[in-house]
Scaffold this active site. Structure first.
Site, PDB file in Angstrom:
ATOM      1  N   CYS A   1       0.847  -1.188   0.000  1.00 53.69           N
ATOM      2  CA  CYS A   1       0.000   0.000   0.000  1.00 53.69           C
ATOM      3  C   CYS A   1       0.883   1.240   0.000  1.00 53.69           C
ATOM      4  O   CYS A   1       2.094   1.157   0.183  1.00 53.69           O
ATOM      5  CB  CYS A   1      -0.914   0.027   1.224  1.00 53.69           C
ATOM      6  SG  CYS A   1      -2.031  -1.382   1.349  1.00 53.69           S
TER       7      CYS A   1
ATOM      8  N   GLY B   1      -0.993   0.877  -4.914  1.00 54.00           N
ATOM      9  CA  GLY B   1      -2.310   0.359  -4.569  1.00 54.00           C
ATOM     10  C   GLY B   1      -3.379   0.930  -5.471  1.00 54.00           C
ATOM     11  O   GLY B   1      -3.519   2.151  -5.567  1.00 54.00           O
TER      12      GLY B   1
ATOM     13  N   ASN C   1       0.869   0.139   5.857  1.00 55.50           N
ATOM     14  CA  ASN C   1       1.380  -0.635   4.725  1.00 55.50           C
ATOM     15  C   ASN C   1       2.151  -1.821   5.291  1.00 55.50           C
ATOM     16  O   ASN C   1       3.115  -1.646   6.030  1.00 55.50           O
ATOM     17  CB  ASN C   1       2.310   0.224   3.859  1.00 55.50           C
ATOM     18  CG  ASN C   1       3.064  -0.586   2.830  1.00 55.50           C
ATOM     19  OD1 ASN C   1       2.568  -1.600   2.328  1.00 55.50           O
ATOM     20  ND2 ASN C   1       4.278  -0.161   2.507  1.00 55.50           N
ATOM     21  N   GLY C   2       1.740  -3.026   4.935  1.00 50.84           N
ATOM     22  CA  GLY C   2       2.434  -4.204   5.417  1.00 50.84           C
ATOM     23  C   GLY C   2       1.482  -5.321   5.749  1.00 50.84           C
ATOM     24  O   GLY C   2       0.344  -5.370   5.283  1.00 50.84           O
TER      25      GLY C   2
ATOM     26  N   TYR D   1      10.841  -4.084  -8.099  1.00 53.18           N
ATOM     27  CA  TYR D   1       9.556  -3.979  -8.777  1.00 53.18           C
ATOM     28  C   TYR D   1       8.651  -2.852  -8.292  1.00 53.18           C
ATOM     29  O   TYR D   1       8.158  -2.065  -9.090  1.00 53.18           O
ATOM     30  CB  TYR D   1       8.813  -5.314  -8.646  1.00 53.18           C
ATOM     31  CG  TYR D   1       7.463  -5.354  -9.315  1.00 53.18           C
ATOM     32  CD1 TYR D   1       7.342  -5.420 -10.693  1.00 53.18           C
ATOM     33  CD2 TYR D   1       6.291  -5.341  -8.568  1.00 53.18           C
ATOM     34  CE1 TYR D   1       6.111  -5.463 -11.314  1.00 53.18           C
ATOM     35  CE2 TYR D   1       5.050  -5.382  -9.174  1.00 53.18           C
ATOM     36  CZ  TYR D   1       4.963  -5.454 -10.547  1.00 53.18           C
ATOM     37  OH  TYR D   1       3.732  -5.485 -11.150  1.00 53.18           O
TER      38      TYR D   1
END
Length: 554
Positions: A2, A31, A105-106, A260
Site C-alpha cells: 500500500c 495500490g 502498509n504491510g 519492482y
C-alpha cells in the site's frame, strides 16, 4: 503493498486535502484497489472521503473542498489481508481514546492472536478482516490504558512501544490524533518503507510522511530522512520529536521494493531505486554472457514496461545490442499479477500491452522483465512476440530480473500460493518450456543483493524470503503458510467472488454516496452525503445503505 501519506501544514487555515490527493496519485502504483483521505480541522473535527477504485475515481473537487483542515492522512490500498470490501478502505478511525486515524502498509503474521487479545482482554470490537484495524486498536488500547484526559509525546511513544511488543510482521504506519498531530513509525526490521521531510512556508515548517521520497520531492519537501527500524516520529504544530524505541537490530528492507514496486525516482533507505536497477541490468548482462557464450545471436533488447526499462537499458548497453521499445503499454490497466484468476490476468495482459511488429519481425529478441511470478503474464508476452513476427522459436531469451520465486511473501505483498508460483518444483528449462520461451535466464540472488547493497553498505541484508524462504521476523510455520495458501490461491479467490454479503457497518467505512445516519445527543438526524463524512469524537456515523458487495481478495 500500500501507499501511505500524512501531512501537517504550519498554516492552520490552509487545506491539506489537495496535497494529499496529489501525493496519493504519485503513490498510485502501490495500490489500485481503494483510496482514502481523512483530514483534521478546527477543534479536532475529522473529515473523511474514501472508497474503492483509483485515486482519480474516488475524489472530485467537491470532495476535496469538503475535506477541511491543515493536517491529514492518506492511503492507497492493495489488499494482502482481509478483502476488497469497501469497509476495508483506509484510513481507519476510532473515536476512543482521543480520536485516532490510522493508515498502514504491510502485513502482520500474528493477526489471529492479536484479534483474540483485543476481544477477550481489551474488549474492543474488530469489524473487518484487515490487520490494519488490528494495529489501530492495539495502538488505541495502549493509549487507553494511560488513562489521561490529554496525552503528550511520552504517552504516544509508550503506546507505540507496546505495538512493537505485541505485533509481529512488516509494517510502516502513519497516524493522526485529533487536534494533536501526526505520527509515523516502522517495524523493527524496517521491512516496509517510510520517510519524512520538511518544507519552509511563510507560517513556519510543513511536515510530510510518505511511503516513497518521490512524493516529498514533487511537493517541494527537503531534508528527507527514512524512519529507522523501531523508530517513531511525532509531529505537532509546534515541534517534531523522534525516538529510537527499539535498538537497531537486523535491518532487512524488502528487496522487492527495488526490483519492482517502488518508482525509479524514489530513494529508499539511502538507495536510489534507479541506480540499483541499472546495477541489476549490469549483472543481468553478465548472466546472458555466461549462459549464451559465443552463441549469443540477439538482435534487439526489448523491455516489458514499465519497471524493467532501466535494467533492460543497462543490459543492452553492456551487451552492445540495440535497445528498443517493442511493447506499448495501456496505462489504464492495473498491475496484472495481483488480479484475481488466471483468466482475468491473461485477458488483461493483452489489454495492457500491445506488441509492435516493426520491432519484432524477423529479429532474435531478448525480452527483459523484472519478475516471473505465476508465469501468466510471461506466457502471454512471449506469445505476443511470436505473433508479432519474431524470427524463430530458437530466437527468444526471456530474461527475468529475479531469482526464482519459490515462497509466498508474508510481509505485505500478495504473492500466490507456492503451487501457483511457476518456479515451484521447476528449474529454468522447465520454466522456459512452460511459458513458451526458448530460454529463461534468472538473476543470481547474490547479484540482486549486491545491486542494492552497493549504494548503502550499512544494510547488511535484505528480506529475500520469496527467493530463499528465510523470514526475518521468525515465527513462520508450515501451518501459517498453508493458511496463506488457502486464503490466497485462485480457487479461494474465485469462491469469494461468488459470495454476496452485506457491506459491513463501522466507524471506518463512511464513504460511499448513500444515505447516512448521524447519531448524537439530540437524537437521530437523517442526511445525505456526497461521499464525504464529517465526524468528531462525540459523534458516531453509521452507514445504512443496504447494498450487496462481492467479497474479493486480490
Amino acid at each position: 503493498m500500500c501507499g501511505i501519506l500524512a501531512l501537517l501544514l504550519a498554516d492552520s487555515t490552509a487545506s491539506a486535502s489537495y496535497e494529499l490527493f496529489e501525493g496519493l496519485q504519485l503513490l498510485q502504483h502501490r495500490g489500485q484497489d481503494a483510496a482514502g483521505i481523512v483530514t483534521c480541522g478546527q477543534k479536532g473535527r475529522l473529515y473523511q472521503c474514501k472508497g474503492n477504485g483509483m485515486v482519480r475515481d474516488v475524489f472530485n473537487r467537491e470532495h476535496l473542498e469538503n475535506l477541511v483542515g491543515s493536517l491529514g492522512v492518506g492511503h492507497v490500498r492493495y489488499p494482502t489481508a482481509g478483502s476488497s470490501s469497501h469497509s476495508e478502505a483506509q484510513p481507519f478511525y476510532v473515536n476512543s481514546p482521543y480520536g485516532i486515524v490510522f493508515a498502514h502498509n504491510g502485513n502482520l503474521i500474528n493477526a489471529v492472536e492479536l484479534k483474540n487479545l483485543l476481544d477477550f482482554r481489551a474488549h474492543r470490537h474488530i469489524n473487518t478482516d484487515s490487520d490494519s484495524e488490528l494495529l489501530l486498536n492495539i495502538f488505541a488500547d495502549n493509549l487507553q490504558m494511560i488513562n489521561k484526559p490529554r496525552i503528550n509525546e511520552e504517552d504516544i511513544f509508550t503506546a507505540i512501544r507496546g505495538i512493537y511488543e505485541k505485533c509481529i510482521g512488516g509494517y510502516a504506519c502513519v497516524a493522526m490524533i485529533a487536534g494533536f498531530g501526526i505520527i509515523g513509525f516502522r517495524d523493527s526490521h524496517g521491512i516496509r518503507p517510510i520517510c519524512y521531510g520538511t518544507r519552509k512556508s511563510p507560517a513556519g515548517v510543513d511536515y510530510m510522511f510518505s511511503s516513497e521520497s518521490v512524493v516529498l520531492d514533487a511537493s517541494g519537501f527537503s531534508d528527507i530522512k527514512d524512519i529507522n527500524p523501531g523508530e517513531a516520529v511525532i509531529i505537532t504544530k509546534t515541534d517534531m520529536t523522534k525516538r529510537q524505541l527499539l535498538q537497531e537490530g537486523n535491518f532487512t528492507p524488502c528487496i522487492f521494493e527495488y526490483v519492482y514496486f517502488a518508482r525509479p525516482d524514489s530513494v529508499i533507505d539511502g538507495i536510489s531505486v534507479y541506480r540499483s536497477r541499472l546495477e541489476m541490468g549490469e549483472h543481468l548482462a553478465d548472466q546472458v554472457i555466461k549462459k549464451c557464450g559465443d552463441n549469443m545471436d540477439i538482435d534487439v533488447v526489448i523491455p516489458v514496461p514499465d519497471t524493467s526499462r532501466v535494467a533492460a537499458l543497462q543490459t543492452s548497453y553492456k551487451l552492445k545490442i540495440s535497445y528498443r521499445e517493442g511493447f506499448i503499454k495501456n496505462r489504464y490497466v492495473g498491475r496484472t499479477f495481483i488480479m484475481p484468476g488466471q483468466k482475468m490476468r491473461r485477458e488483461n495482459v493483452r489489454r495492457k500491452l500491445n506488441a509492435m511488429a516493426l520491432e519484432f519481425a524477423g529479429k532474435n529478441v531478448l525480452i527483459v522483465d523484472d519478475s516471473i511470478v505465476r508465469g501468466t503474464t510471461s506466457k502471454e508476452i512471449v506469445q505476443m512476440a511470436r505473433d508479432a513476427g519474431a524470427k524463430k522459436a530458437g530466437s527468444h531469451c526471456f530474461l527475468s530480473g529475479n531469482k526464482f520465486y519459490r515462497f509466498p511473501n508474508v510481509y505485505g505483498i500478495d504473492m500466490p500460493s507456492r503451487r501457483e508460483l511457476i518456479a515451484f518444483n521447476r528449474d529454468e528449462d522447465l520454466v522456459a518450456k512452460e511459458i513458451g520461451a526458448d530460454m529463461v535466464i534468472y538473476q543470481n540472488l547474490e547479484d540482486l543483493i549486491t545491486s542494492c547493497q552497493k549504494f548503502n553498505p550499512k544494510i547488511k541484508s535484505f528480506d529475500c524470503s520469496v527467493f530463499d524462504g528465510h523470514y526475518v521476523t521468525g515465527g513462520i510455520t508450515n501451518e501459517y503458510l498453508s493458511h496463506l495458501e488457502n486464503v490466497r490461491n485462485d480457487l479461494a479467490k474465485s469462491s469469494r467472488e461468488n459470495l454476496h454479503s452485506p457491506e459491513t457497518i463501522g466507524l471506518h467505512n463512511n464513504f460511499r454516496p448513500h444515505n447516512f445516519e448521524k447519531i448524537n445527543g439530540n437524537g437521530v438526524e437523517r442526511f445525505e452525503e456526497l461521499g464525504c463524512v464529517k465526524f468528531d469524537s462525540s459523534e458516531v456515523v453509521m452507514e445504512l445503505a443496504g447494498s450487496v458487495m462481492i467479497m474479493l481478495l486480490l
